[in-house]
Design a protein around this motif. Structure first.
Motif, short mmCIF file in Angstrom:
data_model
loop_
_atom_site.label_atom_id
_atom_site.label_comp_id
_atom_site.label_asym_id
_atom_site.label_seq_id
_atom_site.Cartn_x
_atom_site.Cartn_y
_atom_site.Cartn_z
N HIS A 1 0.76 -1.21 -0.35
CA HIS A 1 -0.57 -0.61 0.01
C HIS A 1 0.55 1.09 0.31
N GLN A 2 1.70 1.79 -1.00
CA GLN A 2 2.42 2.35 -1.11
C GLN A 2 1.58 3.58 -2.06
N ARG A 3 2.11 4.50 -2.14
CA ARG A 3 1.67 5.75 -2.70
C ARG A 3 2.71 6.12 -3.80
N HIS A 4 2.55 5.99 -5.44
CA HIS A 4 3.69 6.42 -6.33
C HIS A 4 3.20 7.64 -6.59
N PRO A 5 4.53 8.26 -7.38
CA PRO A 5 5.00 9.64 -7.73
C PRO A 5 4.01 9.68 -9.03
N PRO A 6 3.28 10.52 -9.71
CA PRO A 6 3.19 11.23 -10.81
C PRO A 6 3.59 10.29 -11.89
N GLN A 7 4.91 10.36 -12.32
CA GLN A 7 6.17 10.37 -12.96
C GLN A 7 6.23 8.94 -13.16
N PHE A 8 6.13 7.99 -12.31
CA PHE A 8 6.11 6.83 -11.71
C PHE A 8 5.07 6.35 -12.54
N LYS A 9 3.35 6.78 -11.78
CA LYS A 9 1.75 6.52 -13.31
C LYS A 9 2.15 6.75 -14.66
N LEU A 10 2.78 7.77 -14.31
CA LEU A 10 2.83 8.11 -16.30
C LEU A 10 3.46 7.04 -17.26
N GLU A 11 4.91 6.72 -16.25
CA GLU A 11 5.57 5.49 -16.43
C GLU A 11 4.88 4.22 -16.93
N THR B 1 1.42 1.97 -24.04
CA THR B 1 1.00 2.11 -24.99
C THR B 1 2.59 1.46 -26.04
N LYS B 2 3.75 1.75 -25.45
CA LYS B 2 4.85 1.43 -26.00
C LYS B 2 4.58 -0.11 -26.74
N HIS B 3 4.67 -0.94 -25.29
CA HIS B 3 4.37 -2.18 -25.34
C HIS B 3 2.96 -3.41 -26.08
N GLN B 4 2.46 -2.20 -26.26
CA GLN B 4 -0.31 -2.36 -26.79
C GLN B 4 0.32 -4.15 -25.69
N VAL B 5 0.25 -3.66 -24.06
CA VAL B 5 -0.08 -4.18 -23.22
C VAL B 5 -0.95 -3.70 -22.63
N SER B 6 -2.16 -4.35 -21.99
CA SER B 6 -3.26 -4.12 -21.50
C SER B 6 -2.76 -3.75 -19.72
N ALA B 7 -3.68 -3.48 -19.01
CA ALA B 7 -3.60 -3.06 -17.50
C ALA B 7 -3.64 -4.13 -16.37
N ARG B 8 -3.38 -5.52 -16.31
CA ARG B 8 -3.20 -6.73 -15.67
C ARG B 8 -1.29 -7.12 -15.98
N PRO B 9 -1.14 -6.63 -17.52
CA PRO B 9 0.43 -7.44 -17.57
C PRO B 9 1.23 -6.18 -17.35
N ALA B 10 0.78 -4.78 -17.18
CA ALA B 10 1.39 -4.29 -17.02
C ALA B 10 1.37 -4.17 -15.79
N ALA B 11 0.52 -3.45 -15.08
CA ALA B 11 0.31 -4.28 -13.54
C ALA B 11 1.61 -5.32 -12.60
N ALA B 12 1.27 -6.11 -13.42
CA ALA B 12 2.41 -7.29 -13.30
C ALA B 12 3.90 -6.67 -13.56
#
Length: 142
Positions: free
Chosen positions: A55-65, A71-82
């Motif tokens: 339960h950590q807070r992420h900086p805006p730059q990390f969220k943007l990354e 977008t770059k790897h054309q993946v959905s939220a699930r693999p990006a989160a993993a």
């Protein structure tokens, strides 16, 4: 606290690795099959440590990354989160919605909880007779 312990999640993932069948394993342990998939992806990307809640807070730059990675790897939220070790894909989806609505400034961490009252409001509440206060104002005055 997490609904399921790390040991339970690890047991589910090991059963999935041993015999496969996401739905079968989910039925065996009485959990949702998408949780089996999420736990497996987290385990695959980060090992047993990926099954502990964070339960950590992420900086805006990390969220943007994270969003740029999607977008770059054309993946959905699930693999990006993993990939980034974020425990819930819904967190990434929320970031995506915020970014689409308001850009990077919308990704900034907001203060949680009730905003503190200004001195002006406190003084005004103290001057006002108790009989004229609303229930919310009474709570604030206390």
């Amino acid at each position: 606290m997490s609904k399921y312990s790390k040991q339970f999640k690890l047991k589910v993932v090991k059963e999935f690795l041993k015999s496969g069948g996401q739905r079968r394993v989910a039925h065996l342990f009485a959990v949702n099959h998408s949780q089996v998939r999420d736990w497996f992806l987290a385990y695959q990307a980060h090992g047993p440590g990926g099954l502990t809640p964070d339960h950590q807070r992420h900086p805006p730059q990390f969220k943007l990354e994270v969003l740029q990675y999607m977008t770059k790897h054309q993946v959905s939220a699930r693999p990006a989160a993993a990939h980034f070790g974020i425990r819930s894909m819904s967190t990434v989806l929320r970031w995506q919605k915020l970014y689409n609505e308001g850009g990077i400034t919308a990704l900034a961490n907001r203060q949680r909880g009730q905003q503190p009252m200004s001195q002006f409001n406190i003084k005004a509440l103290l001057k006002k007779p108790v009989s004229e206060l609303t229930p919310a104002e009474l709570r604030r005055r206390l």
